[in-house]
Design a protein around this motif. Sequence first.
Motif, PDB file in Angstrom:
ATOM      1  N   ALA A  24       0.811  -1.214   0.000  1.00 25.08           N
ATOM      2  CA  ALA A  24       0.000   0.000   0.000  1.00 25.08           C
ATOM      3  C   ALA A  24       0.847   1.267   0.000  1.00 25.08           C
ATOM      4  N   ALA A  25       2.140   1.135   0.316  1.00 24.65           N
ATOM      5  CA  ALA A  25       3.017   2.305   0.330  1.00 24.65           C
ATOM      6  C   ALA A  25       3.545   2.646  -1.064  1.00 24.65           C
ATOM      7  N   HIS A  26       3.338   1.740  -2.014  1.00 26.80           N
ATOM      8  CA  HIS A  26       3.839   1.989  -3.377  1.00 26.80           C
ATOM      9  C   HIS A  26       2.838   2.840  -4.150  1.00 26.80           C
ATOM     10  N   HIS A  27       3.346   3.875  -4.796  1.00 28.14           N
ATOM     11  CA  HIS A  27       2.474   4.788  -5.529  1.00 28.14           C
ATOM     12  C   HIS A  27       2.900   4.897  -6.984  1.00 28.14           C
ATOM     13  N   LEU A  28       1.939   5.102  -7.827  1.00 26.28           N
ATOM     14  CA  LEU A  28       2.193   5.420  -9.228  1.00 26.28           C
ATOM     15  C   LEU A  28       1.682   6.826  -9.486  1.00 26.28           C
ATOM     16  N   ASN A  29       2.493   7.629 -10.173  1.00 27.48           N
ATOM     17  CA  ASN A  29       2.019   8.973 -10.481  1.00 27.48           C
ATOM     18  C   ASN A  29       1.210   8.976 -11.777  1.00 27.48           C
ATOM     19  N   GLU A  30       0.621  10.098 -12.081  1.00 27.58           N
ATOM     20  CA  GLU A  30      -0.252  10.179 -13.251  1.00 27.58           C
ATOM     21  C   GLU A  30       0.499   9.867 -14.545  1.00 27.58           C
ATOM     22  N   LYS A  31       1.722  10.344 -14.654  1.00 30.60           N
ATOM     23  CA  LYS A  31       2.509  10.098 -15.858  1.00 30.60           C
ATOM     24  C   LYS A  31       2.760   8.605 -16.055  1.00 30.60           C
ATOM     25  N   GLU A  32       3.049   7.893 -14.967  1.00 29.12           N
ATOM     26  CA  GLU A  32       3.297   6.452 -15.055  1.00 29.12           C
ATOM     27  C   GLU A  32       2.034   5.697 -15.463  1.00 29.12           C
ATOM     28  N   ILE A  33       0.907   6.102 -14.923  1.00 27.13           N
ATOM     29  CA  ILE A  33      -0.361   5.449 -15.272  1.00 27.13           C
ATOM     30  C   ILE A  33      -0.696   5.699 -16.737  1.00 27.13           C
ATOM     31  N   GLN A  50     -11.407   0.923 -31.407  1.00 25.25           N
ATOM     32  CA  GLN A  50     -10.856   1.156 -30.066  1.00 25.25           C
ATOM     33  C   GLN A  50     -11.985   1.295 -29.037  1.00 25.25           C
ATOM     34  N   HIS A  51     -12.659   0.156 -28.853  1.00 25.10           N
ATOM     35  CA  HIS A  51     -13.894   0.093 -28.054  1.00 25.10           C
ATOM     36  C   HIS A  51     -13.628   0.150 -26.552  1.00 25.10           C
ATOM     37  N   TRP A  52     -12.784   1.021 -26.096  1.00 30.30           N
ATOM     38  CA  TRP A  52     -12.477   1.052 -24.665  1.00 30.30           C
ATOM     39  C   TRP A  52     -12.436   2.485 -24.157  1.00 30.30           C
ATOM     40  N   ARG A  53     -12.692   2.576 -22.874  1.00 31.01           N
ATOM     41  CA  ARG A  53     -12.531   3.818 -22.119  1.00 31.01           C
ATOM     42  C   ARG A  53     -12.014   3.405 -20.757  1.00 31.01           C
ATOM     43  N   TYR A  54     -11.097   4.194 -20.201  1.00 28.45           N
ATOM     44  CA  TYR A  54     -10.511   3.861 -18.906  1.00 28.45           C
ATOM     45  C   TYR A  54     -11.001   4.830 -17.833  1.00 28.45           C
ATOM     46  N   LEU A  55     -11.294   4.291 -16.668  1.00 30.03           N
ATOM     47  CA  LEU A  55     -11.491   5.115 -15.481  1.00 30.03           C
ATOM     48  C   LEU A  55     -10.367   4.762 -14.520  1.00 30.03           C
ATOM     49  N   SER A  56      -9.487   5.725 -14.251  1.00 27.50           N
ATOM     50  CA  SER A  56      -8.355   5.500 -13.353  1.00 27.50           C
ATOM     51  C   SER A  56      -8.772   5.851 -11.931  1.00 27.50           C
ATOM     52  N   ILE A  57      -8.896   4.828 -11.098  1.00 30.83           N
ATOM     53  CA  ILE A  57      -9.297   5.024  -9.701  1.00 30.83           C
ATOM     54  C   ILE A  57      -8.011   5.074  -8.887  1.00 30.83           C
ATOM     55  N   HIS A  58      -7.570   6.304  -8.618  1.00 27.74           N
ATOM     56  CA  HIS A  58      -6.199   6.553  -8.168  1.00 27.74           C
ATOM     57  C   HIS A  58      -6.140   7.095  -6.748  1.00 27.74           C
ATOM     58  N   SER A  59      -7.064   7.980  -6.406  1.00 30.95           N
ATOM     59  CA  SER A  59      -7.041   8.555  -5.063  1.00 30.95           C
ATOM     60  C   SER A  59      -7.514   7.522  -4.045  1.00 30.95           C
ATOM     61  N   ALA A  79      -3.740  -1.584  -3.806  1.00 35.55           N
ATOM     62  CA  ALA A  79      -3.030  -1.389  -5.072  1.00 35.55           C
ATOM     63  C   ALA A  79      -2.766   0.092  -5.311  1.00 35.55           C
ATOM     64  N   SER A  80      -1.778   0.365  -6.139  1.00 32.35           N
ATOM     65  CA  SER A  80      -1.439   1.758  -6.458  1.00 32.35           C
ATOM     66  C   SER A  80      -2.545   2.436  -7.250  1.00 32.35           C
ATOM     67  N   VAL A  81      -3.198   1.670  -8.105  1.00 31.58           N
ATOM     68  CA  VAL A  81      -4.287   2.202  -8.910  1.00 31.58           C
ATOM     69  C   VAL A  81      -5.194   1.043  -9.318  1.00 31.58           C
ATOM     70  N   VAL A  82      -6.450   1.331  -9.501  1.00 29.87           N
ATOM     71  CA  VAL A  82      -7.372   0.367 -10.092  1.00 29.87           C
ATOM     72  C   VAL A  82      -7.893   0.996 -11.386  1.00 29.87           C
ATOM     73  N   ILE A  83      -7.656   0.297 -12.484  1.00 26.77           N
ATOM     74  CA  ILE A  83      -8.152   0.768 -13.769  1.00 26.77           C
ATOM     75  C   ILE A  83      -9.451   0.028 -14.082  1.00 26.77           C
ATOM     76  N   ALA A  84     -10.515   0.788 -14.217  1.00 26.17           N
ATOM     77  CA  ALA A  84     -11.772   0.208 -14.686  1.00 26.17           C
ATOM     78  C   ALA A  84     -11.757   0.268 -16.207  1.00 26.17           C
ATOM     79  N   VAL A  85     -11.791  -0.902 -16.838  1.00 29.56           N
ATOM     80  CA  VAL A  85     -11.829  -0.970 -18.299  1.00 29.56           C
ATOM     81  C   VAL A  85     -13.292  -1.018 -18.715  1.00 29.56           C
TER      82      VAL A  85
END
Length: 213
Positions: A24-33, A50-59, A79-85
């Motif tokens: 839980a201490a590991h973080h990814l910044n916006e640029k990395e995501i 390109q039938h996709w859209r991402y929701l980056s659940i980061h905070s 996790a550092s981030v959860v990506i909703a595909v």
Amino acid sequence: MSSTAITDFYAIIRERHSVKHYDAAHHLNEKEIIGLLEIASHAPSAWNLQHWRYLSIHSQAAKEKLLPIAYGQKQVVEASVVIAVLGDLEANRNAEDVFGSDVEAGLMTEDIKASLIDQINAAYGDSPAYAREEAIRNASLVAMQLMLAAKAKGLDSCPMGGFSADAFIEAFHIPSRYIPVMLIAIGKAAIPARASSRFPVGKTMVWNDFQKE
């Protein structure tokens, strides 16, 4: 492509496992995501729509909101981030942008572009079932590519289908154009994934015709 690059790719595939416990201490910044998603977005798609859209659940607040929707699965908050595909139910609306740039680049004529758009709109027509199948199928391709991209960057991931789609749509204000396909937790493993076996290909493959099985 060098033999080393091929070997590394095979290693990435073999070493990717679904990790359930994250640092839980590991973080990814916006640029990395964004970098991960740019790699993932090279996945193929029907008609290149390109039938996709991402929701980056980061905070952390957003991850906490997601936790009960994902039935309390702790990787959501660790996790550092959860990506909703999300899958695009109206991907046919992307055709003009996709093929317009091809016309501008001299890769196709206006007539071919118009013909392709007609084909796409006819396929979508009044068929919600077709749109849904295409949204899920093509968004799943990008989801797998995202997990491989994460592993190539030294990260771990876990695809998650265990969540309430209806509650997710309501809580995160998902437009009706999109359907939740899966959640992907990404971060650094705190506990290695449990090793899992695979059936031998001989058990999962049929040559030419099932009648010959």
